[in-house]
Design an enzyme around this catalytic site. Structure first.
Site, short mmCIF file in Angstrom:
data_model
loop_
_atom_site.label_atom_id
_atom_site.label_comp_id
_atom_site.label_asym_id
_atom_site.label_seq_id
_atom_site.Cartn_x
_atom_site.Cartn_y
_atom_site.Cartn_z
N GLU A 122 0.82 -1.21 0.00
CA GLU A 122 0.00 0.00 0.00
C GLU A 122 0.85 1.26 0.00
O GLU A 122 0.50 2.27 -0.61
CB GLU A 122 -0.94 0.02 1.22
CG GLU A 122 -2.10 -0.94 1.14
CD GLU A 122 -1.73 -2.37 1.52
OE1 GLU A 122 -0.56 -2.61 1.92
OE2 GLU A 122 -2.61 -3.26 1.41
N HIS A 181 -9.78 -6.44 10.14
CA HIS A 181 -10.49 -6.22 8.87
C HIS A 181 -11.91 -5.74 9.11
O HIS A 181 -12.77 -5.95 8.26
CB HIS A 181 -10.54 -7.52 8.06
CG HIS A 181 -9.20 -8.07 7.68
ND1 HIS A 181 -8.44 -8.80 8.55
CD2 HIS A 181 -8.50 -7.98 6.54
CE1 HIS A 181 -7.31 -9.15 7.94
NE2 HIS A 181 -7.31 -8.65 6.73
N ASP A 240 -8.48 -0.83 7.37
CA ASP A 240 -7.56 -1.27 8.44
C ASP A 240 -6.09 -1.21 8.01
O ASP A 240 -5.20 -1.25 8.84
CB ASP A 240 -7.91 -2.70 8.85
CG ASP A 240 -9.40 -2.89 9.07
OD1 ASP A 240 -9.82 -2.99 10.22
OD2 ASP A 240 -10.15 -2.91 8.05
N PHE A 241 -5.87 -1.17 6.68
CA PHE A 241 -4.48 -1.17 6.19
C PHE A 241 -3.93 0.25 6.04
O PHE A 241 -2.83 0.45 5.52
CB PHE A 241 -4.37 -1.89 4.83
CG PHE A 241 -4.92 -3.29 4.81
CD1 PHE A 241 -5.08 -4.02 5.99
CD2 PHE A 241 -5.25 -3.90 3.60
CE1 PHE A 241 -5.59 -5.31 5.96
CE2 PHE A 241 -5.75 -5.20 3.57
CZ PHE A 241 -5.93 -5.90 4.75
#
Lengths: 337, 371
Positions: A70, A139, A95-96
């Site tokens: 990411e 997640h 969440d990332f």
């Protein structure tokens, strides 16, 4: 013509129509093409839940699968936006955000301000949020309050297929970075959506129920919990005005304040963790600007301040629901239960 | 069971109405009713209006109480002869309630449905209701759509085919308005009639649609059986340019509301749902450009560019003009001094939308002209 399609199809249609209209629009992310470069191109999955399905076949290399990093592809999308493209990057789960946050909050959000208004960063970051998917603590988070906190970002929270399409087209045409938050439980929700492209301006809340007794301000998936509660309460003679914020930044303060001035009572429903979330933000706004209108204390309905549980039973307990909202409304109405 | 006992039920106004709230009864039990009388007021999400009785008799029973919200088709009251026994009416109510099935939430198959035809490369949405006779075609005004006829079309369709459609640039039709002048829009009416195999029709036009109806009658008199011109454009240079500009420029609920309120004598008719529907329309790609193009050609500089008043006298089909006395968009004084052959009806208590605000009267006048 308006016809019924799902929230997921509405997002796909918005992407497809904007890509057809404007060659600068590109899509990038993990598996957004899916199967690219293999024999399976026709069956390309189109994202982890298939939201971008079919776009690779239509637009080819303008739909780019990226490595699972990411920090790299969100940074690349931000850079491409400053250089003239209009990228829609998919941050699979909100969440990332931790691994690419600098690119968002310290770069994309700052350019317009730090370059004297001369730089534009028309990037859209689509991302999934929310509990209810049995996907556990890493997640299932909401986290949109974090983005809402940062000046320079616009944060969009569609609750219906109609809003999803119109707000995404607006996001793509907007010249600032937009975080577009999609609740994964809503993907299968159906609603009337015009076939033609259309926009919905940011900062305009939607009043989904009108009522004179209590204002319920909410957003995202919680809009549906709140309308369910409002419909149940209407049968008991309590009329709730339900306001769907639609965007948390900018936020439609006028609609909130006007409503509270009419009802004198406020319940705020937010799926995010209770500390420093949209519920606290809206409560602070009303306490600051409409305190004299209040006939009762403000009540917030949120999840508890813990990570989203993995256990089905506990996850169901964690998520705010209509019964909890009804209880909060009865409380501010001065009724025991 | 006596045949004179009839149900008065919750009407379905427009395509999306599912339920309505009984606002107030305008008549008490025991009152004699003629067909077309307004019996009660009903509110929906979009609008409120009076419910007319299609039956004559005596209002023998009020079933739905004020404040109650009921689905389309639900029993509101019972109209019967003065001599029907109250036992017979009790039995009628019991039988009705036993058999009544409210329409399902997602029941898309119920009721009339709009269709789309391709007319010279443009998609045109239309709604056809009723059957037989010389069809009646309803032409809406600037910024409107076929839903402007929601209180008229079903009622008028009892005796004949009634077709409403969205003009280009409007509703769910194509947003391509071409030259954006009357010639262009009149040609669309002509083409729609061809596409729907209507050789000759009665035309009822509202506001800008009224001017289109006149233009159509002048260009193709053989295809127009009669004209009903409701608060029409085309009869004088004056028009409320502030309204037209305001409607175009407004982007949100707060800025469009005061403009929409000018349409009605009773500003409270502008509901949140009505505003939302209009904003959703204005936000479709192509609408803004279409409205601006039409404004620039048809209403440039806050005036009507085309005045057809002098030509009305040359038309031989029956013509009537219906105006709301309180019209704040096109002044009702333009109804004065028309050729003697034109019947003029100025309705009290109505603004620019008499077909909505005084639906029962307008429907009666149209029926009377069409025979």
């Amino acid at each position: 013509m308006a016809r019924k399609i799902t929230y997921q199809q509405a997002i796909n249609e918005a992407l497809s129509q904007e890509m057809s209209r404007d060659p600068r629009v590109i899509i990038m992310g993990e598996d957004v093409a899916g199967g690219a470069g293999t024999d399976g191109e026709d069956e390309a999955w189109g994202g982890v839940l298939g939201v971008t399905k079919g776009l690779y076949k239509k637009f080819g290399d303008r739909v780019m699968d990226t490595p699972i990093t990411e920090s790299a592809f969100i940074g690349a999308a931000v850079g491409a936006a400053t250089a003239g493209l209009r990228p829609v990057a998919e941050l699979m789960f909100i969440d990332f955000m931790g691994v690419c946050l600098d690119q968002i909050f310290n770069q994309a959000a700052k350019f317009r301000y730090m370059f004297g208004g001369k730089a534009e960063t028309p990037v859209v970051i689509r991302t999934m949020y929310g509990a209810g998917f049995r996907a556990a603590a890493q997640h299932s988070q909401c986290l949109y309050p974090v983005f809402t906190h940062i000046p320079g970002l616009k944060v969009v929270m569609p609750a219906t297929p109609y809003d999803a399409k119109g707000l995404l087209i607006q996001a793509i045409r907007d010249n600032d970075p937009v975080i577009f938050c999609e609740h994964k439980v809503l993907y299968t929700l159906e609603g009337d959506v015009p076939e033609e492209p259309y926009t919905i301006p940011f900062g305009e809340a939607s009043v989904v129920r009108e009522g004179k007794d209590v204002t319920i301000v909410t957003l995202g998936r919680m809009v549906h919990m709140a309308t369910e509660a409002a419909d149940n309460l209407a049968k008991q003679g309590i009329k709730c005005e339900v306001i769907d914020l639609r965007t948390t930044s900018p936020m439609d303060e006028d609609t909130i304040l006007e409503s509270v001035e009419n009802t004198g009572r406020l319940v705020v429903v937010d799926e995010a963790h209770p500390r420093c979330n949209i519920a606290t933000d809206v409560s602070a706004l009303v306490a600051d600007k409409a305190f004299d209108s209040l006939k009762a204390p403000i009540k917030m309905v949120t999840g508890p301040h813990v990570p989203v549980p993995f256990s089905d039973v506990l996850e169901d307990l964690y998520i705010p629901n209509a019964a909890k909202i009804e209880a909060a409304v009865r409380l501010v109405m001065g009724k025991k239960n | 069971m006596s045949e004179s006992i009839k149900a008065l039920t919750m009407p379905k106004w427009g395509l999306s109405m599912k339920e309505g709230k009984v606002a107030s009864w305008l008549m008490q039990e025991g009152t004699s009713i003629s067909p077309g009388n307004e019996v009660l007021e009903v509110e929906t999400e979009k609008i409120s209006s009076a419910v007319e009785s299609s039956e004559g008799g005596v209002l023998r029973r009020i079933v739905a109480q004020e404040g109650e919200t009921l689905p389309v088709g639900a029993l509101l009251g019972v109209i019967a002869g003065a001599n029907d026994t109250s036992e017979a009416i009790d039995a009628f109510v019991a039988e009705f309630q036993k058999n009544y099935v409210p329409p399902a939430d997602d029941d898309h198959d119920s009721g009339p449905k709009t269709q789309v035809i391709e007319v010279k490369g443009r998609a045109i949405r239309y709604l056809r209701q009723g059957d037989g006779g010389t069809p009646l075609i309803l032409i809406h005004g600037f910024g409107g759509d076929l839903n402007n006829w929601l209180f008229n079309q079903e009622s008028l369709a009892a005796k004949r085919t009634v077709i409403s459609f969205d003009l280009p640039g409007h509703g769910q039709s194509s947003k391509q308005v071409g030259n954006a002048n009357f010639g262009e829009l009149t040609q669309v009416v002509y083409d729609v009639m061809d596409a729907l195999s209507v050789p000759k029709a009665h035309l009822a036009g509202h506001s800008m649609g009224g001017a289109i109806a006149i233009d159509m009658a002048l260009a193709h008199p053989g295809r127009v059986a009669s004209l009903t011109l409701i608060a029409p454009a085309g009869l004088g240079p004056e028009i409320n340019g502030g309204y037209i500009d305001g409607f175009i420029e407004a982007t949100g609920r707060r800025d469009i509301k005061p403009h929409l309120e000018q349409l009605f004598a009773n500003a409270e008719l502008v509901s949140r749902q009505m505003i939302n529907d209009i904003l959703a329309y204005k936000r479709l790609d192509g609408v803004d450009a279409a409205l601006r193009a039409l404004r620039d050609k048809i209403f440039p500089g806050g005036k009507q560019a085309t005045v057809l008043r002098e030509k009305l006298g040359s038309l031989s089909m029956p013509i009537q003009v219906i105006w709301g006395e309180g019209d704040a968009i096109v002044p009702a004084k333009q109804a004065q001094g028309l050729p003697a052959s034109v019947k003029v009806h100025v309705l009290k208590g109505a603004g620019h939308m008499p077909q909505m605000e005084a639906a029962a009267e307008v429907n009666k006048l149209i029926e009377a002209q069409l025979g």
